[in-house]
Design a protein around this motif. Structure first.
Motif, PDB file in Angstrom:
ATOM      1  N   VAL A 199       0.838  -1.199   0.000  1.00 29.34           N
ATOM      2  CA  VAL A 199       0.000   0.000   0.000  1.00 29.34           C
ATOM      3  C   VAL A 199       0.875   1.251   0.000  1.00 29.34           C
ATOM      4  CG1 VAL A 199      -1.704   1.340   1.310  1.00 29.34           C
ATOM      5  CG2 VAL A 199      -1.955  -1.137   1.108  1.00 29.34           C
ATOM      6  N   ARG A 200       1.852   1.281   0.856  1.00 29.24           N
ATOM      7  CA  ARG A 200       2.744   2.448   0.925  1.00 29.24           C
ATOM      8  C   ARG A 200       3.516   2.655  -0.370  1.00 29.24           C
ATOM      9  NH1 ARG A 200       4.586   0.999   6.951  1.00 29.24           N
ATOM     10  NH2 ARG A 200       2.928   2.118   8.049  1.00 29.24           N
ATOM     11  N   SER A 201       3.963   1.569  -0.961  1.00 30.22           N
ATOM     12  CA  SER A 201       4.718   1.647  -2.207  1.00 30.22           C
ATOM     13  C   SER A 201       3.858   2.220  -3.339  1.00 30.22           C
ATOM     14  CB  SER A 201       5.231   0.256  -2.581  1.00 30.22           C
ATOM     15  OG  SER A 201       5.969   0.301  -3.766  1.00 30.22           O
ATOM     16  N   ILE A 202       2.603   1.807  -3.389  1.00 32.97           N
ATOM     17  CA  ILE A 202       1.690   2.337  -4.404  1.00 32.97           C
ATOM     18  C   ILE A 202       1.417   3.813  -4.135  1.00 32.97           C
ATOM     19  CG2 ILE A 202      -0.674   2.239  -5.303  1.00 32.97           C
ATOM     20  CD1 ILE A 202      -0.529  -0.843  -4.747  1.00 32.97           C
ATOM     21  N   GLU A 203       1.093   4.136  -2.889  1.00 36.42           N
ATOM     22  CA  GLU A 203       0.750   5.517  -2.541  1.00 36.42           C
ATOM     23  C   GLU A 203       1.915   6.486  -2.747  1.00 36.42           C
ATOM     24  OE1 GLU A 203      -1.006   5.840   1.334  1.00 36.42           O
ATOM     25  OE2 GLU A 203      -2.856   4.870   0.701  1.00 36.42           O
ATOM     26  N   LYS A 204       3.126   6.017  -2.565  1.00 36.11           N
ATOM     27  CA  LYS A 204       4.296   6.887  -2.740  1.00 36.11           C
ATOM     28  C   LYS A 204       4.809   6.889  -4.176  1.00 36.11           C
ATOM     29  CE  LYS A 204       5.606   6.734   2.003  1.00 36.11           C
ATOM     30  NZ  LYS A 204       6.647   6.868   2.965  1.00 36.11           N
ATOM     31  N   GLY A 205       4.168   6.117  -5.046  1.00 34.66           N
ATOM     32  CA  GLY A 205       4.549   6.103  -6.450  1.00 34.66           C
ATOM     33  C   GLY A 205       5.727   5.215  -6.784  1.00 34.66           C
ATOM     34  N   ARG A 206       6.186   4.420  -5.825  1.00 36.76           N
ATOM     35  CA  ARG A 206       7.306   3.510  -6.109  1.00 36.76           C
ATOM     36  C   ARG A 206       6.835   2.333  -6.952  1.00 36.76           C
ATOM     37  NH1 ARG A 206       8.380   4.147  -0.319  1.00 36.76           N
ATOM     38  NH2 ARG A 206       7.525   2.054  -0.116  1.00 36.76           N
ATOM     39  N   THR A 207       5.548   2.027  -6.892  1.00 34.70           N
ATOM     40  CA  THR A 207       4.963   0.969  -7.713  1.00 34.70           C
ATOM     41  C   THR A 207       3.958   1.632  -8.637  1.00 34.70           C
ATOM     42  OG1 THR A 207       5.220  -0.626  -5.922  1.00 34.70           O
ATOM     43  CG2 THR A 207       3.684  -1.214  -7.670  1.00 34.70           C
ATOM     44  N   SER A 208       4.383   1.957  -9.846  1.00 36.04           N
ATOM     45  CA  SER A 208       3.519   2.666 -10.794  1.00 36.04           C
ATOM     46  C   SER A 208       2.534   1.753 -11.499  1.00 36.04           C
ATOM     47  CB  SER A 208       4.367   3.380 -11.849  1.00 36.04           C
ATOM     48  OG  SER A 208       5.154   4.366 -11.240  1.00 36.04           O
ATOM     49  N   THR A 209       2.869   0.469 -11.563  1.00 35.03           N
ATOM     50  CA  THR A 209       2.000  -0.482 -12.256  1.00 35.03           C
ATOM     51  C   THR A 209       1.718  -1.672 -11.342  1.00 35.03           C
ATOM     52  OG1 THR A 209       3.919  -1.521 -13.290  1.00 35.03           O
ATOM     53  CG2 THR A 209       2.785   0.182 -14.572  1.00 35.03           C
ATOM     54  N   PRO A 210       0.895  -1.456 -10.312  1.00 34.01           N
ATOM     55  CA  PRO A 210       0.602  -2.554  -9.396  1.00 34.01           C
ATOM     56  C   PRO A 210      -0.220  -3.648 -10.077  1.00 34.01           C
ATOM     57  CG  PRO A 210      -0.753  -0.645  -8.883  1.00 34.01           C
ATOM     58  CD  PRO A 210       0.208  -0.223  -9.952  1.00 34.01           C
ATOM     59  N   GLU A 211      -0.175  -4.826  -9.505  1.00 31.71           N
ATOM     60  CA  GLU A 211      -0.933  -5.967 -10.027  1.00 31.71           C
ATOM     61  C   GLU A 211      -2.427  -5.666 -10.007  1.00 31.71           C
ATOM     62  OE1 GLU A 211       0.233  -8.939 -11.193  1.00 31.71           O
ATOM     63  OE2 GLU A 211       2.293  -8.248 -10.943  1.00 31.71           O
ATOM     64  N   PHE A 212      -3.138  -6.208 -10.984  1.00 33.37           N
ATOM     65  CA  PHE A 212      -4.580  -5.987 -11.095  1.00 33.37           C
ATOM     66  C   PHE A 212      -5.315  -6.360  -9.812  1.00 33.37           C
ATOM     67  CE2 PHE A 212      -8.791  -7.766 -11.826  1.00 33.37           C
ATOM     68  CZ  PHE A 212      -9.446  -6.653 -12.328  1.00 33.37           C
ATOM     69  N   PHE A 213      -5.049  -7.539  -9.267  1.00 34.60           N
ATOM     70  CA  PHE A 213      -5.793  -7.990  -8.097  1.00 34.60           C
ATOM     71  C   PHE A 213      -5.462  -7.163  -6.857  1.00 34.60           C
ATOM     72  CE2 PHE A 213      -6.188 -11.653 -10.909  1.00 34.60           C
ATOM     73  CZ  PHE A 213      -7.567 -11.769 -10.919  1.00 34.60           C
ATOM     74  N   THR A 214      -4.295  -6.564  -6.820  1.00 30.20           N
ATOM     75  CA  THR A 214      -3.954  -5.652  -5.732  1.00 30.20           C
ATOM     76  C   THR A 214      -4.809  -4.398  -5.827  1.00 30.20           C
ATOM     77  OG1 THR A 214      -1.688  -6.486  -5.616  1.00 30.20           O
ATOM     78  CG2 THR A 214      -2.092  -4.292  -4.693  1.00 30.20           C
ATOM     79  N   VAL A 215      -4.895  -3.840  -7.029  1.00 26.54           N
ATOM     80  CA  VAL A 215      -5.712  -2.650  -7.239  1.00 26.54           C
ATOM     81  C   VAL A 215      -7.179  -2.972  -6.960  1.00 26.54           C
ATOM     82  CG1 VAL A 215      -6.516  -0.957  -8.946  1.00 26.54           C
ATOM     83  CG2 VAL A 215      -4.109  -1.633  -8.887  1.00 26.54           C
ATOM     84  N   ALA A 216      -7.637  -4.129  -7.422  1.00 22.91           N
ATOM     85  CA  ALA A 216      -9.029  -4.522  -7.203  1.00 22.91           C
ATOM     86  C   ALA A 216      -9.333  -4.665  -5.709  1.00 22.91           C
ATOM     87  CB  ALA A 216      -9.336  -5.823  -7.942  1.00 22.91           C
ATOM     88  N   ALA A 217      -8.416  -5.253  -4.960  1.00 19.55           N
ATOM     89  CA  ALA A 217      -8.618  -5.411  -3.520  1.00 19.55           C
ATOM     90  C   ALA A 217      -8.666  -4.063  -2.818  1.00 19.55           C
ATOM     91  CB  ALA A 217      -7.514  -6.285  -2.921  1.00 19.55           C
ATOM     92  N   LEU A 218      -7.781  -3.167  -3.187  1.00 17.56           N
ATOM     93  CA  LEU A 218      -7.783  -1.825  -2.596  1.00 17.56           C
ATOM     94  C   LEU A 218      -9.056  -1.065  -2.970  1.00 17.56           C
ATOM     95  CD1 LEU A 218      -4.058  -0.772  -3.058  1.00 17.56           C
ATOM     96  CD2 LEU A 218      -5.265  -1.157  -0.887  1.00 17.56           C
ATOM     97  N   ALA A 219      -9.432  -1.133  -4.228  1.00 17.21           N
ATOM     98  CA  ALA A 219     -10.644  -0.442  -4.680  1.00 17.21           C
ATOM     99  C   ALA A 219     -11.863  -0.945  -3.909  1.00 17.21           C
ATOM    100  CB  ALA A 219     -10.837  -0.643  -6.184  1.00 17.21           C
ATOM    101  N   THR A 220     -11.977  -2.251  -3.779  1.00 12.39           N
ATOM    102  CA  THR A 220     -13.103  -2.830  -3.043  1.00 12.39           C
ATOM    103  C   THR A 220     -13.109  -2.356  -1.603  1.00 12.39           C
ATOM    104  OG1 THR A 220     -13.144  -4.770  -4.466  1.00 12.39           O
ATOM    105  CG2 THR A 220     -14.156  -4.999  -2.295  1.00 12.39           C
ATOM    106  N   GLU A 221     -11.963  -2.403  -0.972  1.00  9.91           N
ATOM    107  CA  GLU A 221     -11.848  -1.999   0.427  1.00  9.91           C
ATOM    108  C   GLU A 221     -12.171  -0.527   0.622  1.00  9.91           C
ATOM    109  OE1 GLU A 221     -11.661  -2.372   4.308  1.00  9.91           O
ATOM    110  OE2 GLU A 221     -11.583  -4.043   2.908  1.00  9.91           O
ATOM    111  N   LEU A 222     -11.851   0.299  -0.372  1.00 11.52           N
ATOM    112  CA  LEU A 222     -12.053   1.742  -0.260  1.00 11.52           C
ATOM    113  C   LEU A 222     -13.375   2.211  -0.869  1.00 11.52           C
ATOM    114  CD1 LEU A 222      -8.401   2.807  -1.074  1.00 11.52           C
ATOM    115  CD2 LEU A 222      -9.539   2.869   1.168  1.00 11.52           C
ATOM    116  N   GLY A 223     -14.166   1.261  -1.353  1.00 13.35           N
ATOM    117  CA  GLY A 223     -15.469   1.613  -1.914  1.00 13.35           C
ATOM    118  C   GLY A 223     -15.402   2.294  -3.265  1.00 13.35           C
TER     119      GLY A 223
END
Length: 99
Positions: free
Chosen positions: A46-70
């Motif tokens: 989460v921190r790596s994505i938010e700080k821009g260190r991971t510009s292309t996160p895995e689809f299921f990671t993004v999907a899990a975060l999106a679901t959790e954040l509504g």
């Protein structure tokens, strides 16, 4: 295996994704730790994505975060997509003129 360097457009999309996810997490009033645990991913991810260190996160990671954040995946995609190539110079008067 090394990753290919991202072009500026891909870097921009990654930054926009990071910004949208961070904004949604903060609006939820939850910490990165709480969201990560609930989404079933590591807090470092989460921190790596938010700080821009991971510009292309895995689809299921993004999907899990999106679901959790509504957030819907459509909403996230709309927030980070670029206009179609034919529209890139639509409002640039210098395009198509001879010099």
């Amino acid at each position: 295996m090394s990753r290919r360097r991202l072009d500026p457009a891909a870097q921009r999309r990654g930054q926009m994704l990071a910004s949208r996810l961070t904004q949604a997490r903060r609006a939820s009033g939850r910490s990165a730790e709480v969201v990560a645990r609930s989404a079933g991913i590591s807090v470092e991810t989460v921190r790596s994505i938010e700080k821009g260190r991971t510009s292309t996160p895995e689809f299921f990671t993004v999907a899990a975060l999106a679901t959790e954040l509504g957030l819907s995946l459509d909403e996230l995609y709309s927030a980070v997509r670029q206009p179609p190539r034919s529209d890139l110079h639509a409002h640039d008067p210098s395009v198509g003129t001879s010099g």
